[in-house]
Design an enzyme around this catalytic site. Sequence first.
Site, PDB file in Angstrom:
ATOM      1  N   HIS A 164       0.876  -1.188   0.000  1.00 54.71           N
ATOM      2  CA  HIS A 164       0.000   0.000   0.000  1.00 54.71           C
ATOM      3  C   HIS A 164       0.914   1.239   0.000  1.00 54.71           C
ATOM      4  CE1 HIS A 164      -3.454   2.442   0.670  1.00 54.71           C
ATOM      5  NE2 HIS A 164      -3.740   2.150   1.932  1.00 54.71           N
ATOM      6  N   HIS A 166      -2.084  -2.249  -9.649  1.00 57.38           N
ATOM      7  CA  HIS A 166      -3.159  -1.687  -8.816  1.00 57.38           C
ATOM      8  C   HIS A 166      -4.358  -2.613  -8.866  1.00 57.38           C
ATOM      9  CE1 HIS A 166      -6.097   1.146  -7.174  1.00 57.38           C
ATOM     10  NE2 HIS A 166      -5.029   1.736  -6.640  1.00 57.38           N
ATOM     11  N   ASP A 168       2.683   5.729  -6.576  1.00 55.70           N
ATOM     12  CA  ASP A 168       3.848   5.648  -5.699  1.00 55.70           C
ATOM     13  C   ASP A 168       5.172   5.636  -6.464  1.00 55.70           C
ATOM     14  OD1 ASP A 168       2.524   5.644  -3.228  1.00 55.70           O
ATOM     15  OD2 ASP A 168       1.890   3.586  -3.569  1.00 55.70           O
TER      16      ASP A 168
HETATM   17  N1  CMC Z   1       5.264  -6.565  -9.842  1.00 56.79           N
HETATM   18  C1  CMC Z   1       5.231  -7.759 -10.461  1.00 56.79           C
HETATM   19  N2  CMC Z   1       4.088  -8.393 -10.759  1.00 56.79           N
HETATM   20  C2  CMC Z   1       2.945  -7.800 -10.418  1.00 56.79           C
HETATM   21  C3  CMC Z   1       2.897  -6.558  -9.781  1.00 56.79           C
HETATM   22  C4  CMC Z   1       4.129  -5.948  -9.500  1.00 56.79           C
HETATM   23  N3  CMC Z   1       4.173  -4.761  -8.884  1.00 56.79           N
HETATM   24  N4  CMC Z   1       1.627  -6.205  -9.567  1.00 56.79           N
HETATM   25  C5  CMC Z   1       0.867  -7.198 -10.053  1.00 56.79           C
HETATM   26  N5  CMC Z   1       1.667  -8.157 -10.553  1.00 56.79           N
HETATM   27  C6  CMC Z   1       1.229  -9.387 -11.151  1.00 56.79           C
HETATM   28  C7  CMC Z   1       0.782 -10.364 -10.085  1.00 56.79           C
HETATM   29  O1  CMC Z   1       1.864 -11.108  -9.587  1.00 56.79           O
HETATM   30  C8  CMC Z   1      -0.219 -11.186 -10.812  1.00 56.79           C
HETATM   31  O2  CMC Z   1       0.465 -12.108 -11.608  1.00 56.79           O
HETATM   32  P1  CMC Z   1      -0.034 -13.644 -11.700  1.00 56.79           P
HETATM   33  O3  CMC Z   1      -1.408 -13.564 -12.261  1.00 56.79           O
HETATM   34  O4  CMC Z   1       0.971 -14.270 -12.582  1.00 56.79           O
HETATM   35  O5  CMC Z   1      -0.010 -14.146 -10.280  1.00 56.79           O
HETATM   36  C9  CMC Z   1      -0.885 -10.192 -11.739  1.00 56.79           C
HETATM   37  O6  CMC Z   1       0.061  -9.148 -11.923  1.00 56.79           O
HETATM   38  C10 CMC Z   1      -2.169  -9.617 -11.224  1.00 56.79           C
HETATM   39  O7  CMC Z   1      -1.939  -8.889 -10.046  1.00 56.79           O
HETATM   40  P2  CMC Z   1      -2.731  -9.132  -8.702  1.00 56.79           P
HETATM   41  O8  CMC Z   1      -1.825  -9.856  -7.762  1.00 56.79           O
HETATM   42  O9  CMC Z   1      -4.064  -9.719  -8.956  1.00 56.79           O
HETATM   43  O10 CMC Z   1      -2.920  -7.679  -8.130  1.00 56.79           O
HETATM   44  P3  CMC Z   1      -3.638  -7.342  -6.763  1.00 56.79           P
HETATM   45  O11 CMC Z   1      -4.847  -6.587  -7.119  1.00 56.79           O
HETATM   46  O12 CMC Z   1      -3.848  -8.519  -5.882  1.00 56.79           O
HETATM   47  O13 CMC Z   1      -2.528  -6.448  -6.066  1.00 56.79           O
HETATM   48  C11 CMC Z   1      -1.100  -4.644  -5.745  1.00 56.79           C
HETATM   49  C12 CMC Z   1      -2.426  -5.090  -6.321  1.00 56.79           C
HETATM   50  C13 CMC Z   1      -1.036  -3.134  -5.833  1.00 56.79           C
HETATM   51  C14 CMC Z   1      -0.999  -5.059  -4.273  1.00 56.79           C
HETATM   52  C15 CMC Z   1       0.038  -5.293  -6.554  1.00 56.79           C
HETATM   53  O14 CMC Z   1      -0.014  -4.820  -7.870  1.00 56.79           O
HETATM   54  C16 CMC Z   1       1.407  -5.027  -5.950  1.00 56.79           C
HETATM   55  O15 CMC Z   1       1.834  -5.768  -5.061  1.00 56.79           O
HETATM   56  N6  CMC Z   1       2.110  -3.957  -6.404  1.00 56.79           N
HETATM   57  C17 CMC Z   1       3.388  -3.571  -5.804  1.00 56.79           C
HETATM   58  C18 CMC Z   1       3.159  -2.741  -4.553  1.00 56.79           C
HETATM   59  C19 CMC Z   1       2.612  -1.368  -4.873  1.00 56.79           C
HETATM   60  O16 CMC Z   1       3.117  -0.662  -5.738  1.00 56.79           O
HETATM   61  N7  CMC Z   1       1.598  -0.942  -4.098  1.00 56.79           N
HETATM   62  C20 CMC Z   1       0.977   0.375  -4.253  1.00 56.79           C
HETATM   63  C21 CMC Z   1      -0.458   0.254  -4.617  1.00 56.79           C
HETATM   64  S1  CMC Z   1      -1.268   1.675  -5.271  1.00 56.79           S
HETATM   65  C22 CMC Z   1      -1.114   3.029  -4.285  1.00 56.79           C
HETATM   66  C23 CMC Z   1      -1.131   2.832  -2.837  1.00 56.79           C
HETATM   67  O17 CMC Z   1      -1.947   2.134  -2.266  1.00 56.79           O
HETATM   68  O18 CMC Z   1      -0.230   3.394  -2.227  1.00 56.79           O
END
Ligand code: CMC
Length: 403
Positions: free
Chosen positions: A239, A286, A344
């Site tokens: 987050h 996201h 971010d």
């Molecule tokens: N790096 C690598 N792979 C990613 C990333 C990433 N940052 N984000 C998503 N993916 C992949 C994920 O592994 C999944 O792949 P697979 O289907 O092969 O397992 C696919 O994309 C779909 O993603 P998801 O896991 O369904 O996404 P989610 O909705 O569960 O999680 C998230 C969203 C923001 C937690 C995630 O994208 C993440 O961990 N990002 C990195 C941390 C980040 O930048 N957080 C800030 C969020 S936005 C602003 C805020 O809240 O501050």
Amino acid sequence: MSTATSASPSAAEANFARGLEGVIAGETNICSVEQGKLIYRGFEIHDLAEHATFEEVAFLLLEGHKPSADELRRFKIEVIAERALPAEVIAFLKSCGPMIKSGAAVPMDIVRTAVSILGNLDKDAQDNSPAANLRKAKRLLAKIPTIIGHMQNVIDGRAIIAPDTGGDATLSHAANLLYLMSGEKPSKEFEHVIDVSLILYAEHDYNASTFTSRVIAGTLSDMHGAVTGGIAALKGPLHGGANEMAMEMLKEIMRDVGEKGIGTPAVDSWMQNAFDTKRKLMGFGHRVYKNGDHRAPILHKLGRSLASKDTRNPGGHAAAKWFDLGEQVQKIMLDKKKIHPNVDFPCGLTYFTLGIPVPQYTPIFVASRVSGWCAHIMEQHANNRIIRPLSLYRGPAETKWNK
Ligand code: CMC
């Protein structure tokens, strides 16, 4: 075998959404987050970033409407009057240096504890009425930048700046934050960039930290407790903590490939290795915005423009080089994974260009998001029903204690 708590197993399986993805968990009048548009109380985010100030946006979120000139003037006076911290919180902040130095605490933990102490001292603490909540929201909005500033003074080993007033009453919220942290009054451009970042960070409907605050408020617990919980949720790298982690990741790439590696296949190899090892790249992806975060290009443009003119050499490299690297990483991520940067990512680069210490990036996010949290806490209290979902039980089948 799986059974559900008070729902039939098959219905529960059908309704289950991991991480509550796609679940509508409540109603709100405060914000709408969609791929097409981000709206704060009817105003679109590009419009707000271009034409409003953070103080106006905070008023909009907390009071529910765009302020008139007179309302804004009075709001600013009220908030500025609340900037100074109680002696107990200053004493705590003065003691925080060794906790941070030892690695036991990071600035987000210090902000969380300081807000919790503020709750112990607030005469309205146990009063959840709309009027008391609004007073507490304004105090929190006013005092969080002072917490961040005083903490940074302690970390830097300098005397606390403006302990009696919490800053300079002639400065805006954004400029005062930078002044409290460094003792230097920022240029108009630095002030504007921070102000826009605060607008972009202020609100985002049922994100994890706001949802946490609403769950706490939904038990009819108090505003300081709900904000303290929000801070704990925001700290996580998935987050708000991602703005710090995004910059740490870029520093790691810079260390590994060197400045000469920027723009070359060395960065592609670094990224390929990250993909091969299934590493999460911070500042990307996201839950809602699968085709890009509205806020990211707004901040990227401002940060890039600042970096292009900057001569301060943050982290030992010209600021523009960090943006060159960031843009290359973004391109590879989009080409190879179809994943866009979230707010971010440019935030990390932009705050780095401004010379802000990395561990303060998420606390600055708190200084902004507290306006959204407090608006949601008030909305929850005003029309409350406890938030209590179900879970799918996947534990052992029933057995007897005395067999
Ligand atoms: N790096 C690598 N792979 C990613 C990333 C990433 N940052 N984000 C998503 N993916 C992949 C994920 O592994 C999944 O792949 P697979 O289907 O092969 O397992 C696919 O994309 C779909 O993603 P998801 O896991 O369904 O996404 P989610 O909705 O569960 O999680 C998230 C969203 C923001 C937690 C995630 O994208 C993440 O961990 N990002 C990195 C941390 C980040 O930048 N957080 C800030 C969020 S936005 C602003 C805020 O809240 O501050």
